[in-house]
Write a protein that holds these residues in place. Sequence first.
Motif, PDB file in Angstrom:
ATOM      1  N   THR B 312       0.876  -0.786   0.419  1.00 51.67           N
ATOM      2  CA  THR B 312      -0.215   0.104   0.173  1.00 51.67           C
ATOM      3  C   THR B 312       1.247   1.220   0.428  1.00 51.67           C
ATOM      4  O   THR B 312       2.211   1.631   0.651  1.00 51.67           O
ATOM      5  N   TYR B 313       0.605   2.381  -0.433  1.00 52.75           N
ATOM      6  CA  TYR B 313       1.177   3.571  -0.467  1.00 52.75           C
ATOM      7  C   TYR B 313       1.556   3.552   0.736  1.00 52.75           C
ATOM      8  O   TYR B 313       2.654   4.082   1.266  1.00 52.75           O
ATOM      9  N   GLY B 314       1.046   3.947   1.986  1.00 51.33           N
ATOM     10  CA  GLY B 314       1.471   4.061   2.908  1.00 51.33           C
ATOM     11  C   GLY B 314       2.671   3.141   3.461  1.00 51.33           C
ATOM     12  O   GLY B 314       3.106   3.512   4.096  1.00 51.33           O
ATOM     13  N   GLN B 315       2.250   1.888   3.344  1.00 52.32           N
ATOM     14  CA  GLN B 315       3.602   0.625   3.564  1.00 52.32           C
ATOM     15  C   GLN B 315       4.566   1.237   3.411  1.00 52.32           C
ATOM     16  O   GLN B 315       5.986   1.171   3.937  1.00 52.32           O
ATOM     17  N   ALA B 316       4.589   0.904   1.914  1.00 55.27           N
ATOM     18  CA  ALA B 316       5.648   1.845   1.087  1.00 55.27           C
ATOM     19  C   ALA B 316       6.461   3.347   1.238  1.00 55.27           C
ATOM     20  O   ALA B 316       7.964   3.293   0.771  1.00 55.27           O
ATOM     21  N   GLN B 317       5.668   3.939   2.430  1.00 54.42           N
ATOM     22  CA  GLN B 317       6.290   5.189   2.813  1.00 54.42           C
ATOM     23  C   GLN B 317       7.567   4.669   4.100  1.00 54.42           C
ATOM     24  O   GLN B 317       8.164   5.116   3.738  1.00 54.42           O
ATOM     25  N   GLN B 318       7.421   3.518   3.896  1.00 53.12           N
ATOM     26  CA  GLN B 318       7.937   2.542   5.739  1.00 53.12           C
ATOM     27  C   GLN B 318       9.440   2.546   4.637  1.00 53.12           C
ATOM     28  O   GLN B 318      10.269   2.088   4.722  1.00 53.12           O
ATOM     29  N   THR B 319       8.918   2.007   3.234  1.00 54.48           N
ATOM     30  CA  THR B 319      10.174   1.350   2.782  1.00 54.48           C
ATOM     31  C   THR B 319      10.605   1.997   1.860  1.00 54.48           C
ATOM     32  O   THR B 319      12.428   2.096   2.148  1.00 54.48           O
ATOM     33  N   LEU B 320      10.685   3.652   2.353  1.00 52.07           N
ATOM     34  CA  LEU B 320      11.558   4.791   0.786  1.00 52.07           C
ATOM     35  C   LEU B 320      12.292   4.984   2.509  1.00 52.07           C
ATOM     36  O   LEU B 320      13.254   5.184   1.817  1.00 52.07           O
ATOM     37  N   GLU B 321      11.880   5.038   3.565  1.00 46.20           N
ATOM     38  CA  GLU B 321      12.384   5.436   4.721  1.00 46.20           C
ATOM     39  C   GLU B 321      13.575   4.869   4.628  1.00 46.20           C
ATOM     40  O   GLU B 321      14.717   4.905   5.426  1.00 46.20           O
ATOM     41  N   ALA B 322      13.551   3.096   4.851  1.00 48.92           N
ATOM     42  CA  ALA B 322      14.312   2.371   5.228  1.00 48.92           C
ATOM     43  C   ALA B 322      14.910   2.472   4.002  1.00 48.92           C
ATOM     44  O   ALA B 322      16.217   2.418   4.411  1.00 48.92           O
ATOM     45  N   LEU B 323      15.342   2.798   2.408  1.00 47.12           N
ATOM     46  CA  LEU B 323      15.880   3.085   1.765  1.00 47.12           C
ATOM     47  C   LEU B 323      16.759   4.059   1.660  1.00 47.12           C
ATOM     48  O   LEU B 323      18.142   3.945   1.521  1.00 47.12           O
ATOM     49  N   ASP B 324      16.253   5.463   2.271  1.00 48.18           N
ATOM     50  CA  ASP B 324      16.938   6.183   2.611  1.00 48.18           C
ATOM     51  C   ASP B 324      17.858   5.844   3.467  1.00 48.18           C
ATOM     52  O   ASP B 324      19.611   6.083   3.771  1.00 48.18           O
ATOM     53  N   GLU B 325      17.615   4.823   4.811  1.00 52.06           N
ATOM     54  CA  GLU B 325      18.413   5.125   5.805  1.00 52.06           C
ATOM     55  C   GLU B 325      19.452   3.530   5.774  1.00 52.06           C
ATOM     56  O   GLU B 325      21.102   4.319   5.326  1.00 52.06           O
ATOM     57  N   THR B 326      19.568   3.137   4.446  1.00 52.04           N
ATOM     58  CA  THR B 326      20.410   2.171   3.785  1.00 52.04           C
ATOM     59  C   THR B 326      20.943   2.474   3.039  1.00 52.04           C
ATOM     60  O   THR B 326      22.549   2.590   2.728  1.00 52.04           O
ATOM     61  N   PHE B 327      20.568   4.077   2.172  1.00 53.98           N
ATOM     62  CA  PHE B 327      21.442   4.200   1.045  1.00 53.98           C
ATOM     63  C   PHE B 327      22.139   5.277   1.128  1.00 53.98           C
ATOM     64  O   PHE B 327      22.810   5.745   0.414  1.00 53.98           O
ATOM     65  N   ALA B 328      22.319   5.837   2.490  1.00 57.79           N
ATOM     66  CA  ALA B 328      22.683   7.674   3.021  1.00 57.79           C
ATOM     67  C   ALA B 328      24.043   6.996   2.781  1.00 57.79           C
ATOM     68  O   ALA B 328      24.585   8.216   2.443  1.00 57.79           O
ATOM     69  N   PRO B 329      25.235   6.231   3.130  1.00 57.75           N
ATOM     70  CA  PRO B 329      26.010   5.413   3.175  1.00 57.75           C
ATOM     71  C   PRO B 329      26.508   6.088   1.149  1.00 57.75           C
ATOM     72  O   PRO B 329      27.809   6.725   1.137  1.00 57.75           O
ATOM     73  N   LEU B 330      25.978   6.203   0.299  1.00 58.00           N
ATOM     74  CA  LEU B 330      26.138   6.344  -0.493  1.00 58.00           C
ATOM     75  C   LEU B 330      26.521   7.670  -0.281  1.00 58.00           C
ATOM     76  O   LEU B 330      27.603   7.991  -2.358  1.00 58.00           O
ATOM     77  N   LEU B 331      26.353   8.400  -0.500  1.00 56.13           N
ATOM     78  CA  LEU B 331      26.549  10.660  -0.579  1.00 56.13           C
ATOM     79  C   LEU B 331      27.337  10.750   0.147  1.00 56.13           C
ATOM     80  O   LEU B 331      27.958  11.211  -0.497  1.00 56.13           O
ATOM     81  N   LYS B 332      28.282   9.976   1.058  1.00 52.01           N
ATOM     82  CA  LYS B 332      29.171  10.183   1.460  1.00 52.01           C
ATOM     83  C   LYS B 332      30.477   9.413   0.878  1.00 52.01           C
ATOM     84  O   LYS B 332      32.115  10.114   1.098  1.00 52.01           O
ATOM     85  N   LYS B 333      29.880   8.297  -0.338  1.00 45.84           N
ATOM     86  CA  LYS B 333      31.404   7.767  -0.713  1.00 45.84           C
ATOM     87  C   LYS B 333      32.096   8.372  -2.158  1.00 45.84           C
ATOM     88  O   LYS B 333      31.005   9.446  -2.707  1.00 45.84           O
TER      89      LYS B 333
END
Lengths: 338, 333
Positions: B312-333
């Motif tokens: 659902t779109y509501g649940q998928a917002q949590q996935t987006l937050e999880a993706l942001d958290e997991t991909f964050a180190p990419l911005l520092k590389k």
Amino acid sequence: MTSAPPASPPTARTARPVVLAVGLVALFAACVASVAVGSRAVPLGELWRALADFDPLSGDHLVVRDIRLPRTLLGVAVGAALAVGGALIQTLSRNPLAEPGILGVTHGAGFALTVGAALGLAGSTVSQLGLGVVGSVLATALVYAVGRHSTLRLLLAGVAFSAVLMGVSLGIRLMSPDTLDKYRFWSVGSLAGREQTDLTVPLVAIGVALVGALVIARSLNAVALGDTVAHTLGANVARVRTLTLVLITVLAGAATAVAGPILFVGLIVPHLLRRLTVGSVPWLVGLSAVVGPVLMLVADTIARVLLDTGEVPVAIVTAFLGGPMLIWVVRRYGAGSL
Amino acid sequence: MSLLRSRLAKGVVTTAALALTVGISGCGAAGGEQTEGPTRQFEADNGTVEIPQDPKRVVATGYAVPTLIEANAPLVGISSWERGEPLMSDEDLKTYKDLPRVAGETAAETNYDAIAEQDPDLIVIGVPKPIFGEIDAERLESIAPVVAVGPEVPSAWREVSQKQADAAGALEKFDEVKNAYESKADELKQKYADVLPDLELAHVGGYGEAENGNFQREFDGSWGTNIANDIGAKYYGEVEEKGKGSRAVSEYPSLEELPSAMREADAITYTVDADGSAPQPVKYAMDSNLWKNLPAVKKDMTFPIKYTEAATYGQAQQTLEALDETFAPLLKK
């Protein structure tokens, strides 16, 4: 029940060493095929180098050493355990339809796995292994407690108890889709996906039990003639029977716990060898320990390449190979050979 | 002239259809139950169904459960949906727990009497088409109009959930949540625009069968990848032999094929449970030496993704937050 085994004909006696030699060569070939064949094409030269000059950075070497070699060893152990377990139970019960699972081993393991899955205890391969062992041992102990006084009672207790366990397990699985999901992979029997699990304990147990089977086979020669004759020959029937049952439980329990129920090997291999080994339980046990792994490895190798879409569980292939073999034995030698 | 004729013909057809709809309104549903109030024609997996325009008592099963709870639809009964519980908000979880259960986790566990007891005016079945065949549709249609709307591929939850909310007359709240998701996805797409689109990604999914010695590789549009796709992630390759449903976007190769499947990947994502732990099928792949030898693993370019079951779109917002958290180190590389 079949009648007591007649003395072995001279031709059979002379053919046994030849069959053993051929069996060992076939086992070697089956081991090579098992290490060589898989979904990843590994050049033959790399197979040898993976064993003799291992490079931990080579994908080919890792596939051979980490996946195929453990799987091959597992196939040898499980094949030998089931075939020897089958030879022992058929000899002890003097029943050609007996296989190791008849004592409740298979359904005991299945029941324990079902209950464990329903309680959330079957999440890892190690826990499934533990549940399988516990279930097999408890089920056989219970069957033995009920039927220890006679072989017939033992078999009937095994059949009845297996039916009860099967029914209760089925009920639990029908009520819980998650449990059914966990069980369905185990229930088809396979050698795949076990390479990361520490199988030292079950494999050592199988090794020790195989040696024990060879040791006790001579005493089983007398028991195979019937209790009265065995007593007359000075055999301690109760002790031999108990030890044999312990060996069958260890062999079938360990094999079922690590690979799931693969029934046909324990049934078919002793039949294939019976005419050749008539009158000699040690030869039956020894040859079963060689031919069982051959059948298991051939079936497992075929299972890997049979379908483009992926592996077929080895138990299905052993059933496909074993069924025609059993029919061939019956047609070739008649039911009397059973 | 011909354009005019065409428009005229269209107008006649539209008027006739409207008249037919109005005429049918209040005269009864497709099933045996009488439907009160105005109705409309609804295109579903099970054909064109006449449903109430403003349903008041809705029963939902399968994927429709989280969607319609989230959209504040007038639910009176639901099926069990345990897999979605970790993704539900506290409020939605309370609603989920309070609603009467009319079916279990599978279609085979549908309790027809329990559904009838709720006296629904609409039943929304959220299961894929092949599964719908396991349900006694005729029996359900004798209770209330039945619309079956289920996903054929994992990424179809977007269209499917919209259709389910539409059928249940709950588009207002649905659109609100959908817009929030799309804004968040756009924001993350901008945030990772310099790093994500350049990466050749591969994904190890949570539905592999370790017992069979295989792992699940997911491509674009699968469970583990479709939300990451919305923020610019691209998963290279495609299924070797495409099957139906999820088999069109994911495959189950032997562990032996892990190096050839993922050798080219710049980075590897993998599914984890809500608590961050790897499910057994993923752990099976990650514990092998073949995994440890992969270039992306050696470069420490592996990223766990939580909430890949979002539907659902509501649940998928949590996935987006999880993706942001997991991909964050990419911005520092």
